[in-house]
Design an enzyme around this catalytic site. Structure first.
Site, short mmCIF file in Angstrom:
data_model
loop_
_atom_site.label_atom_id
_atom_site.label_comp_id
_atom_site.label_asym_id
_atom_site.label_seq_id
_atom_site.Cartn_x
_atom_site.Cartn_y
_atom_site.Cartn_z
N ARG A 1 0.89 -1.18 0.00
CA ARG A 1 0.00 0.00 0.00
C ARG A 1 0.91 1.22 0.00
O ARG A 1 1.70 1.41 0.93
CB ARG A 1 -0.92 0.00 1.23
CG ARG A 1 -1.66 1.32 1.39
CD ARG A 1 -2.80 1.27 2.39
NE ARG A 1 -3.95 0.57 1.83
CZ ARG A 1 -5.19 0.73 2.29
NH1 ARG A 1 -5.44 1.53 3.30
NH2 ARG A 1 -6.18 0.05 1.73
N HIS B 1 -7.23 0.59 -6.68
CA HIS B 1 -7.54 -0.22 -5.50
C HIS B 1 -8.22 -1.51 -5.97
O HIS B 1 -9.40 -1.75 -5.73
CB HIS B 1 -8.43 0.58 -4.54
CG HIS B 1 -8.42 0.05 -3.13
ND1 HIS B 1 -7.62 -0.99 -2.72
CD2 HIS B 1 -9.12 0.44 -2.02
CE1 HIS B 1 -7.84 -1.23 -1.43
NE2 HIS B 1 -8.73 -0.37 -0.98
N GLN C 1 -10.20 -4.10 -3.60
CA GLN C 1 -11.48 -3.58 -3.12
C GLN C 1 -12.56 -3.74 -4.19
O GLN C 1 -13.67 -4.20 -3.90
CB GLN C 1 -11.34 -2.10 -2.74
CG GLN C 1 -12.63 -1.48 -2.24
CD GLN C 1 -13.07 -2.06 -0.90
OE1 GLN C 1 -12.32 -1.99 0.06
NE2 GLN C 1 -14.27 -2.61 -0.83
N ASP D 1 -17.22 7.12 -2.31
CA ASP D 1 -15.99 7.04 -1.51
C ASP D 1 -15.73 8.44 -0.96
O ASP D 1 -16.36 9.42 -1.39
CB ASP D 1 -14.84 6.55 -2.42
CG ASP D 1 -13.54 6.28 -1.66
OD1 ASP D 1 -13.57 6.18 -0.42
OD2 ASP D 1 -12.49 6.18 -2.33
N CYS E 1 -16.42 1.64 0.05
CA CYS E 1 -15.26 0.81 0.43
C CYS E 1 -14.89 0.99 1.90
O CYS E 1 -14.24 0.11 2.47
CB CYS E 1 -14.08 1.11 -0.49
SG CYS E 1 -13.44 2.78 -0.36
N ARG F 1 -13.73 -8.56 1.38
CA ARG F 1 -12.28 -8.37 1.16
C ARG F 1 -11.54 -9.65 1.55
O ARG F 1 -10.63 -10.09 0.87
CB ARG F 1 -11.76 -7.20 2.01
CG ARG F 1 -12.27 -5.82 1.62
CD ARG F 1 -11.80 -5.40 0.25
NE ARG F 1 -10.34 -5.39 0.15
CZ ARG F 1 -9.56 -4.39 0.55
NH1 ARG F 1 -10.09 -3.29 1.05
NH2 ARG F 1 -8.24 -4.45 0.41
N1 NVA Z 1 -9.96 6.63 -1.87
C1 NVA Z 1 -9.62 6.23 -0.53
C2 NVA Z 1 -9.86 4.77 -0.34
C3 NVA Z 1 -9.56 4.27 1.05
C4 NVA Z 1 -9.77 2.80 1.19
C5 NVA Z 1 -8.17 6.58 -0.25
O1 NVA Z 1 -7.33 6.37 -1.12
O2 NVA Z 1 -7.90 7.09 0.85
N1 CP Z 2 -11.38 -0.09 2.10
C1 CP Z 2 -10.10 -0.17 2.55
O1 CP Z 2 -9.15 -0.43 1.80
O2 CP Z 2 -9.98 0.07 3.89
P1 CP Z 2 -8.65 0.27 4.72
O3 CP Z 2 -8.06 1.61 4.32
O4 CP Z 2 -9.08 0.24 6.15
O5 CP Z 2 -7.69 -0.84 4.40
#
Ligand code: NVA
Ligand code: CP
Length: 305
Positions: free
Chosen positions: A101, A128, A131, A220, A260, A288
């Protein structure tokens, strides 16, 4: 083989993962052990916060009989500037697969270039995939299929939106994205979808148009991780781009709502919708785990691919 974007997979591979995830979910429900990853270790390198992704991958490895090792970017040498290509080669000597990540997508691409083990994207600034695959699994569970359904995305043209565009491109369902002016998805994703023959993806600035007769409503956060300093400006720019009861009324009677998570109630989604009968967000979060078990089995088990 890596899984960096939804577009890395073809239609058949996505269908196989969905089907396998459902079977593994059922098996887990019945308490039947399935441990094809005995003796295997998954590394997780996270440079951004996480609840779902981290826990679901760690638990997935546990269910499959393997282990997971979590490395936070800031507590490791990555945070002190050790080159990605060096970290990647060193980690390949320890683990059998890796979930990353991070921020720029080019970071995970560079990591993957130097990795001797499969690399899975646990979220970058522009994608992502795990997800969205979990989300498609949720839709299939709730509706029985995805073909012919009308999906809508309301909000930011962000990493999730891009991965949804790639899913629509591969799976052929209709997707309308309603984004405020200046926040549409990067044109490169839309152009790529068009070049691959997808004519089912539309972008509008009109929430009502996107929500009308939708089977699946999806949103989101207005400000993603790494955009914290833009939060205030975005709160103004995104006003009205919310899934609430009025917007839900425009959709089909049996529409489901996805998010998500984490969610900001009162911004991109109302509390009422989040807690209401159409919300599928808790099943979505659970899924997930199941889709990632299917992904890990596919990528890491002997003879899995
Ligand atoms: N768009 C959000 C998704 C979090 C799971 C982010 O990147 O923070
Ligand atoms: N939806 C998702 O990826 O959540 P987290 O940021 O908690 O991993």
């Amino acid at each position: 083989m890596n899984l960096l974007t939804v577009a890395d997979l073809n239609n058949e591979e996505i269908d196989n993962l969905i089907e396998r995830a459902s079977a593994l979910k059922e098996r887990h429900r019945k308490g039947i052990p399935h441990t094809p990853l005995r003796g295997k270790t998954l590394g997780l390198i996270f440079e951004k916060s996480s609840t779902r992704t981290r826990v679901s991958f760690e638990v997935a490895m546990h269910h499959l009989g393997g282990n997971a090792v979590f490395i936070s970017g800031k507590d490791s040498q990555i945070g002190r500037g050790e080159p990605i290509k060096d970290t990647s080669r060193v980690m390949s000597r320890y683990v059998d697969g890796i979930v990353i990540r991070t921020f720029g997508h080019e970071i995970i691409e560079e990591y993957a270039r130097y990795s001797a083990v499969p690399v899975v994207n646990g979220l970058t600034d522009t994608h992502h995939p795990c997800q969205v695959l979990a989300d498609v699994l949720t839709v299939v569970e709730k509706k029985g299929f995805y073909k012919g359904l009308k999906f809508c995305w309301i909000g930011d043209g962000n990493n999730m939106a891009n991965s949804w565009i790639e899913a629509a491109m591969r799976l052929g369902f209709d997707l309308t994205l309603a984004c405020p002016k200046g926040y549409a998805p990067d044109n490169a994703f839309l152009k790529k979808a068009k070049a691959e023959g997808a004519s089912n993806i539309r972008v509008t600035e009109n929430v009502e148009e996107a929500a009308k007769d939708a089977d699946v409503l999806n949103t989101d956060v207005w400000a993603s991780m790494g955009q914290e300093e833009e939060s205030e400006r975005r709160r103004g720019d995104f006003k009205g781009f919310q899934i609430n009861s009025d917007v839900l009324k425009l959709a089909k009677k049996d529409a489901i709502v996805l998010h998500c998570l984490p969610a900001h109630r009162g911004e991109e989604i109302s509390d009422e919708v989040m807690e209401g009968a159409h919300s599928a967000v808790w099943d979505e979060a659970e899924n997930r785990l199941h889709i990632q078990k299917a992904i890990l089995e596919w990528l890491l088990a002997e003879g899995g691919r």
